[in-house]
Design a protein around this motif. Structure first.
Motif, PDB file in Angstrom:
ATOM      1  N   ALA A 162      59.799 -28.077   5.660  1.00  0.00           N
ATOM      2  CA  ALA A 162      60.021 -26.676   5.260  1.00  0.00           C
ATOM      3  C   ALA A 162      60.697 -25.911   6.393  1.00  0.00           C
ATOM      4  O   ALA A 162      60.389 -26.096   7.575  1.00  0.00           O
ATOM      5  CB  ALA A 162      58.694 -26.014   4.909  1.00  0.00           C
TER       6      ALA A 162
ATOM      7  N   ASN B 284      66.561 -20.898   1.420  1.00  0.00           N
ATOM      8  CA  ASN B 284      65.146 -20.982   1.784  1.00  0.00           C
ATOM      9  C   ASN B 284      64.590 -19.582   2.075  1.00  0.00           C
ATOM     10  O   ASN B 284      64.366 -19.216   3.229  1.00  0.00           O
ATOM     11  CB  ASN B 284      64.956 -21.875   3.019  1.00  0.00           C
ATOM     12  CG  ASN B 284      65.428 -23.294   2.770  1.00  0.00           C
ATOM     13  OD1 ASN B 284      64.816 -24.035   2.006  1.00  0.00           O
ATOM     14  ND2 ASN B 284      66.519 -23.673   3.425  1.00  0.00           N
TER      15      ASN B 284
ATOM     16  N   GLY C 152      54.020 -22.522  -8.184  1.00  0.00           N
ATOM     17  CA  GLY C 152      54.935 -22.565  -7.043  1.00  0.00           C
ATOM     18  C   GLY C 152      55.258 -21.200  -6.461  1.00  0.00           C
ATOM     19  O   GLY C 152      55.662 -21.102  -5.301  1.00  0.00           O
TER      20      GLY C 152
ATOM     21  N   SER D 197      52.436 -21.766   4.282  1.00  0.00           N
ATOM     22  CA  SER D 197      51.780 -22.487   3.186  1.00  0.00           C
ATOM     23  C   SER D 197      52.619 -23.673   2.720  1.00  0.00           C
ATOM     24  O   SER D 197      52.081 -24.649   2.191  1.00  0.00           O
ATOM     25  CB  SER D 197      51.524 -21.538   2.017  1.00  0.00           C
ATOM     26  OG  SER D 197      52.739 -21.104   1.435  1.00  0.00           O
ATOM     27  N   ARG D 198      53.946 -23.589   2.891  1.00  0.00           N
ATOM     28  CA  ARG D 198      54.808 -24.716   2.552  1.00  0.00           C
ATOM     29  C   ARG D 198      54.791 -25.769   3.664  1.00  0.00           C
ATOM     30  O   ARG D 198      54.883 -26.963   3.396  1.00  0.00           O
ATOM     31  CB  ARG D 198      56.236 -24.240   2.306  1.00  0.00           C
ATOM     32  CG  ARG D 198      56.427 -23.450   1.022  1.00  0.00           C
ATOM     33  CD  ARG D 198      57.894 -23.212   0.711  1.00  0.00           C
ATOM     34  NE  ARG D 198      58.478 -22.200   1.588  1.00  0.00           N
ATOM     35  CZ  ARG D 198      58.604 -20.927   1.280  1.00  0.00           C
ATOM     36  NH1 ARG D 198      58.137 -20.476   0.111  1.00  0.00           N
ATOM     37  NH2 ARG D 198      59.165 -20.076   2.118  1.00  0.00           N
ATOM     38  N   ARG D 199      54.648 -25.314   4.887  1.00  0.00           N
ATOM     39  CA  ARG D 199      54.740 -26.204   6.046  1.00  0.00           C
ATOM     40  C   ARG D 199      53.445 -26.973   6.312  1.00  0.00           C
ATOM     41  O   ARG D 199      53.464 -28.135   6.746  1.00  0.00           O
ATOM     42  CB  ARG D 199      55.105 -25.367   7.287  1.00  0.00           C
ATOM     43  CG  ARG D 199      55.244 -26.163   8.577  1.00  0.00           C
ATOM     44  CD  ARG D 199      56.411 -27.133   8.505  1.00  0.00           C
ATOM     45  NE  ARG D 199      56.583 -27.840   9.762  1.00  0.00           N
ATOM     46  CZ  ARG D 199      55.863 -28.889  10.133  1.00  0.00           C
ATOM     47  NH1 ARG D 199      54.916 -29.366   9.321  1.00  0.00           N
ATOM     48  NH2 ARG D 199      56.079 -29.484  11.283  1.00  0.00           N
TER      49      ARG D 199
ATOM     50  N   ASP E 152      54.072 -16.700  -2.789  1.00  0.00           N
ATOM     51  CA  ASP E 152      55.085 -15.659  -2.611  1.00  0.00           C
ATOM     52  C   ASP E 152      54.595 -14.338  -3.203  1.00  0.00           C
ATOM     53  O   ASP E 152      54.722 -13.280  -2.581  1.00  0.00           O
ATOM     54  CB  ASP E 152      56.392 -16.064  -3.303  1.00  0.00           C
ATOM     55  CG  ASP E 152      57.016 -17.311  -2.704  1.00  0.00           C
ATOM     56  OD1 ASP E 152      57.932 -17.166  -1.887  1.00  0.00           O
ATOM     57  OD2 ASP E 152      56.587 -18.417  -3.054  1.00  0.00           O
TER      58      ASP E 152
ATOM     59  N   ASP F 153      49.596 -30.999  -0.370  1.00  0.00           N
ATOM     60  CA  ASP F 153      50.481 -30.006  -0.983  1.00  0.00           C
ATOM     61  C   ASP F 153      51.260 -29.222   0.068  1.00  0.00           C
ATOM     62  O   ASP F 153      51.157 -28.020   0.173  1.00  0.00           O
ATOM     63  CB  ASP F 153      49.675 -29.047  -1.855  1.00  0.00           C
ATOM     64  CG  ASP F 153      48.463 -28.477  -1.124  1.00  0.00           C
ATOM     65  OD1 ASP F 153      48.190 -28.919   0.014  1.00  0.00           O
ATOM     66  OD2 ASP F 153      47.806 -27.582  -1.692  1.00  0.00           O
ATOM     67  N   HIS F 154      52.044 -29.951   0.875  1.00  0.00           N
ATOM     68  CA  HIS F 154      52.850 -29.280   1.892  1.00  0.00           C
ATOM     69  C   HIS F 154      54.114 -30.083   2.165  1.00  0.00           C
ATOM     70  O   HIS F 154      54.215 -31.250   1.792  1.00  0.00           O
ATOM     71  CB  HIS F 154      52.052 -29.087   3.182  1.00  0.00           C
ATOM     72  CG  HIS F 154      51.647 -30.381   3.847  1.00  0.00           C
ATOM     73  ND1 HIS F 154      50.638 -31.172   3.365  1.00  0.00           N
ATOM     74  CD2 HIS F 154      52.149 -31.011   4.956  1.00  0.00           C
ATOM     75  CE1 HIS F 154      50.510 -32.234   4.153  1.00  0.00           C
ATOM     76  NE2 HIS F 154      51.419 -32.166   5.107  1.00  0.00           N
ATOM     77  N   ASP F 155      55.068 -29.431   2.803  1.00  0.00           N
ATOM     78  CA  ASP F 155      56.361 -30.049   3.084  1.00  0.00           C
ATOM     79  C   ASP F 155      56.648 -29.935   4.571  1.00  0.00           C
ATOM     80  O   ASP F 155      56.904 -28.841   5.084  1.00  0.00           O
ATOM     81  CB  ASP F 155      57.452 -29.353   2.271  1.00  0.00           C
ATOM     82  CG  ASP F 155      58.830 -29.944   2.530  1.00  0.00           C
ATOM     83  OD1 ASP F 155      58.926 -30.988   3.202  1.00  0.00           O
ATOM     84  OD2 ASP F 155      59.821 -29.348   2.057  1.00  0.00           O
TER      85      ASP F 155
ATOM     86  N   THR G 183      54.039 -17.387   3.433  1.00  0.00           N
ATOM     87  CA  THR G 183      54.703 -18.226   2.429  1.00  0.00           C
ATOM     88  C   THR G 183      55.314 -19.468   3.077  1.00  0.00           C
ATOM     89  O   THR G 183      55.208 -20.573   2.541  1.00  0.00           O
ATOM     90  CB  THR G 183      55.792 -17.441   1.691  1.00  0.00           C
ATOM     91  OG1 THR G 183      56.700 -16.865   2.644  1.00  0.00           O
ATOM     92  CG2 THR G 183      55.178 -16.320   0.873  1.00  0.00           C
ATOM     93  N   PHE G 184      55.948 -19.289   4.240  1.00  0.00           N
ATOM     94  CA  PHE G 184      56.494 -20.439   4.964  1.00  0.00           C
ATOM     95  C   PHE G 184      55.373 -21.343   5.465  1.00  0.00           C
ATOM     96  O   PHE G 184      55.433 -22.569   5.333  1.00  0.00           O
ATOM     97  CB  PHE G 184      57.344 -19.976   6.141  1.00  0.00           C
ATOM     98  CG  PHE G 184      57.552 -21.037   7.197  1.00  0.00           C
ATOM     99  CD1 PHE G 184      58.392 -22.110   6.958  1.00  0.00           C
ATOM    100  CD2 PHE G 184      56.873 -20.978   8.411  1.00  0.00           C
ATOM    101  CE1 PHE G 184      58.567 -23.103   7.912  1.00  0.00           C
ATOM    102  CE2 PHE G 184      57.047 -21.960   9.368  1.00  0.00           C
ATOM    103  CZ  PHE G 184      57.896 -23.031   9.117  1.00  0.00           C
TER     104      PHE G 184
END
Length: 462
Positions: free
Chosen positions: A196, A253, A388, A70-72, A392, A191-193, A67-68
Motif C-alpha cells: 500500500a 492511491n 472496502g 488500515s491498508r498497510r 474511508d 486483510d492488509h496490503d 485509511t492508509f
C-alpha cells in the motif's frame, strides 16, 4: 459465525472501544488538571492550554491517515500501533521534566486516539452481522459520549488527591493490560496490503487543511475573528482542504476515497453528524461560562450541570443502538433529534435567575438527544458503503465532525464576544439580565444546528 470467531470479534471490539474511550477521556481530563500543570512548570494558562489544543490538532490530522494504515497493516498490528503510541505518551507524560516534554507526550497520545476513533466504527460495521451493527455502534458511542464527559471529573479528583501525574500511571497500567489482551485474544487477519502506498502530497494537504481549521477555530475561542491568528489558519485550512479533495479524485492511491459520497446514506449522515457535533460541543464551553458569569454560580455548580448528562450517555448510547436494530434508525433518530432540539431551544429562554436544577434538567434532555443520535447516525450513514470503503467513510466522518465541533464552538464564543460588546455598558446599569443575552444568542446558534439534525432525520432517514 463460529463461537471462537465470535469471541475474537467481541474481544477485538472491546479492546478498541476501551482504548478509544481512554483516548477521548485523555482529551478532556487535562482541563481540570491545568492549574496543577501550570503551577508545576511555572507557566500561565495561555501557555498551559496547549496541552488541550495540541491534542485536538494532532488527533484531527491523524484521522485521515488511518485509511492508509488500515491498508498497510493488519487490524491486530494497527491496534498494537495505537497502544504503543498511547503507552509511550503515558510514560513520557509521567516523567515529563518540562512543559515541552509534556506536550510531546500529548502528541503521542493524540496520534493513538486519531487511529482508534475511526477504527471503532469500522470494526462495528465490518465485523458484526448487519442486523447487529446498530447495537455495536451504540456501544462504541460510549467512547465518544460518556468518556469525554467524565474526563474533567476524573481529572479534578486525581489532581486534588495524588496530583496530575498519577493519571499517567493509571493509564499506563490499563494500557499494559490492553496490550496483553490484544496479544492473547485478537487474531491476526491477512486483510492488509504490504505494498500500500501513502500519497505524501495528500497527507500534507490534509494535515495543513484540517490542522489549519482546527487551529483557527481553537484560537477563535479566545481571540477576535479579525486576529490573523484566527483567519489566516482558517483561510489556509479551507484552501488546503479544497486542494486535498480535488486531488483525491484524480490520483490512483487516494488517502480517502471520495466514492463514499456516492452513497445517499453517507451524504445525509455526514450532514447530520456535523450539525450534531457543532451543536453540542460548543455548549460544553458556553454553558459553564454562563453558569459562572450571569448566573453568578460556582465552578462546582458548572460541573454539576453536566453530571446527569454524563450518566445518561453511559446508558442511552447502547440502548439507542439496540433500538436501531429492532425498530430501525428513523424512529430512533427522530426521537433523538426532538430531544436535542427541545433541550437546545430551552436554553434560549434561561436567565440569571434560572435555578441550577432547571439548567441541569435541560442539559440532561439535550444529552438524551445527543446520546441517542451519535451511534445511529454513524451506523446508518456507513450502512450504504461496501466493506472496502468502510474505513474511508469512518475516517472522513471522524475528521469532519472534529472540525465542525471546533468551528461550532468557535462560532458560539464569537457570538458571546460580538453580541456581548454592545451590551457591556448596559449590563453595568441593567444588571445580569442584559449580560445573559450574548449567551442566549449562542444557545440560539446551537438550536439552529439541532434543527438541522432534525430536518435531515425527518427528510432523509428511512
Amino acid at each position: 459465525m463460529h463461537l471462537s470467531e465470535r469471541g475474537h470479534t467481541y474481544a477485538l471490539f472491546a479492546i478498541v472501544v476501551i482504548t478509544c474511550a481512554l483516548g477521548s477521556l485523555t482529551q478532556t481530563v487535562m482541563n481540570s488538571m491545568l492549574t496543577g500543570v501550570c503551577a508545576d512548570f511555572a507557566i500561565d494558562a495561555a501557555v498551559g492550554q496547549w496541552v488541550t489544543t495540541i491534542y485536538m490538532l494532532v488527533m484531527g490530522i491523524t484521522v485521515p491517515v488511518v485509511t492508509f494504515l488500515s491498508r498497510r497493516f493488519s487490524l491486530k498490528r494497527l491496534v498494537f500501533l495505537a497502544l504503543g503510541f498511547y503507552l509511550a505518551g503515558s510514560v513520557v507524560g509521567f516523567f515529563a521534566p518540562t512543559f515541552s516534554v509534556l506536550v510531546v507526550a500529548r502528541v503521542l497520545q493524540a496520534i493513538a486516539t486519531g487511529i482508534t476513533l475511526p477504527l471503532v466504527q469500522a470494526v462495528a460495521m465490518t465485523r458484526f452481522p448487519r442486523e447487529r451493527t446498530g447495537t455495536a455502534m451504540g456501544i462504541g458511542g460510549i467512547a465518544m459520549g460518556f468518556a469525554p464527559n467524565i474526563g474533567p471529573l476524573i481529572g479534578g479528583a486525581l489532581a486534588g488527591t495524588w496530583g496530575w501525574r498519577s493519571f499517567y500511571v493509571i493509564l499506563a497500567g490499563l494500557l499494559v493490560l490492553l496490550w496483553a489482551a490484544t496479544a492473547l485474544l485478537v487474531e491476526s487477519h491477512g486483510d492488509h496490503d504490504a505494498k500500500a502506498v501513502l500519497d505524501f502530497p495528500s497527507f500534507v494537504q490534509s494535515t495543513l487543511g484540517f490542522g489549519g481549521l482546527l487551529l483557527g477555530a481553537s484560537n477563535a475561542a479566545s481571540l477576535p475573528f479579525s486576529s490573523p491568528q484566527v483567519w489566516v489558519p482558517v483561510f489556509l485550512g479551507v484552501a488546503f482542504i479544497v486542494l486535498f479533495l480535488r486531488r483525491q479524485r484524480v490520483i490512483a492511491n487516494p488517502l480517502i476515497c471520495l466514492d463514499v459520497f456516492k452513497s445517499r446514506h453517507y451524504r445525509a449522515g455526514f450532514v447530520a453528524q456535523n450539525c450534531l457535533f457543532a451543536s453540542f460541543m460548543g455548549i460544553t464551553l458556553v454553558l459553564p461560562l454562563f453558569v459562572q458569569g450571569p448566573c453568578a454560580m460556582t465552578a462546582l455548580d458548572a460541573g454539576i450541570v453536566f453530571i446527569p448528562a454524563t450518566v445518561v450517555a453511559l446508558f442511552v448510547n447502547p440502548l439507542a443502538g439496540v433500538l436501531v436494530d429492532r425498530v430501525g434508525p428513523r424512529a430512533v433518530c427522530l426521537v433523538g433529534a426532538t430531544f436535542l432540539t427541545v433541550g437546545a431551544a430551552s436554553f434560549m429562554f434561561v436567565g440569571p435567575d434560572t435555578p441550577l436544577w432547571v439548567l441541569t434538567f435541560w442539559q440532561g434532555i439535550r444529552a438524551i438527544g445527543v446520546s441517542a443520535l451519535v451511534g445511529p447516525l454513524n451506523s446508518w450513514g456507513l450502512s450504504g458503503l461496501n466493506r472496502g470503503l468502510m474505513m474511508d467513510g469512518s475516517a472522513f466522518f471522524a475528521a469532519a465532525r472534529q472540525a465542525c465541533a471546533s468551528l461550532g464552538t468557535a462560532l458560539m464564543m464569537m457570538i458571546v464576544s460580538l453580541v456581548g460588546a454592545p451590551f457591556a455598558m448596559a449590563a453595568a446599569d441593567a444588571g445580569a439580565t442584559v449580560a445573559a443575552l450574548p449567551y442566549q444568542a449562542a444557545f440560539a446558534l446551537s438550536t439552529l444546528f439541532a434543527v438541522g439534525v432534525f430536518v435531515v432525520a425527518l427528510w432523509k432517514i428511512r
